[in-house]
Design an enzyme around this catalytic site. Sequence first.
Site, PDB file in Angstrom:
ATOM      1  CE  LYS A  71      27.294 -14.477 -26.854  1.00 19.55           C
ATOM      2  NZ  LYS A  71      26.574 -13.458 -26.321  1.00 19.55           N
ATOM      3  CE  LYS A  74      27.561  -1.198 -27.256  1.00 25.08           C
ATOM      4  NZ  LYS A  74      26.500  -1.402 -26.537  1.00 25.08           N
ATOM      5  CE  LYS A 134      35.309  -8.403 -29.396  1.00 22.86           C
ATOM      6  NZ  LYS A 134      36.281  -8.606 -28.117  1.00 22.86           N
TER       7      LYS A 134
END
Length: 355
Positions: free
Chosen positions: A112, A219, A222
């Site tokens: 992040k 996979k 979102k």
Amino acid sequence: MKEVVVSGIRSTGNLHLGNYYGALSKFVKMQEDYDCLFFIADLHALTTHPDPRILHSNVQDILAEYLASGIDPEKATIFVQSDVPEVSELYLLLNMHVGIGELMRTASFKDKARKQLGIKTGNEKDDDEDIERQIIGTNSNKRVNAGLLTYPTLMAVDILIQKAQKVPVGKDQEQHLELTRRFARRFNSFYGVDLFPEPTNFNFGDHAVKVPGLDGSGKMGKSEGNCIYLVDDEKTLRKKVMRAVTDQGPTEPNQPISQPVENLLTLMELTSTADVVEHYRKAYADCSIRYGDMKKQLAEDILKITTPIRERYLEIRNNDVYISKVVKEGAERARERAAKTLHEVREIMGIRKFY
Ligand code: TRP
């Protein structure tokens, strides 16, 4: 006494089929045999600065999706993280025993931070040096928020404040759970107490399900834009499945199945009956497979799972009174234990009231 289970989901948008098979369907089974607490991690969501105008409605969405998927407030405790202020206080206290270095080495933090700093992923060692320079360098004008750094402390508190033994989470959260155990051990040994149990991941004995997306690659996620949402309406869902990536079709008998087609078969394994899956595997092997038919079947079978959830969702989502009642009772139950643990921690650390 039943073992205590804690798990949470960050409130950052609707839940998809991956969340359902990876988490929700397991929660529904676990609530029968364990003392379960399931919560919406709205404080964790703040680490990536969600729009304040939609944060609350996101929390409501997920609550309604939890309930619609079969989590039963009579059996499990359902609550919102920010409704338990004891969590925030213990977060402050536990941080006194957490190292900046161990937090900075966490994979999710590096990931992040790299994104917030605009560092292109490349050589990992160079990236690490780049992150450090850009975060603590004197002429750096970029900023990575401290909440992101202490994300694992907050998660450890969610778990430890309830003295949970089992935490059902996916692979991407294993490292956070490892840190939770380490923090528990460290606290216990620093103060010479036996306060926190060391929680372990929960597996149903089966291998972890990995739900693939519709884009032929990895996979369902979102941020990948390859999701089937539990609340997708029939038309949207069919359209998505019909557009799923496949291949050119097998050209010779018994050739290995390509990744995109294997992904669709995996989705079928989750949602269809065994003979349907078998039929399409055979059809691939003898080159008679028709992807149009296969996708129609897959959409049909997914809808059998999602339609009842969606219908219940719409009903619950419009019932503010019911949702409020559920979270109020959930928060009361969650706070009862949290307050007890917090009191113990304050005593142990020597923080006492004068009055
Ligand atoms: N970090 C978890 C995730 O992103 C969410 C989470 C927050 C959680 N606190 C937790 C999961 C405590 C399990 C237990 O998926």
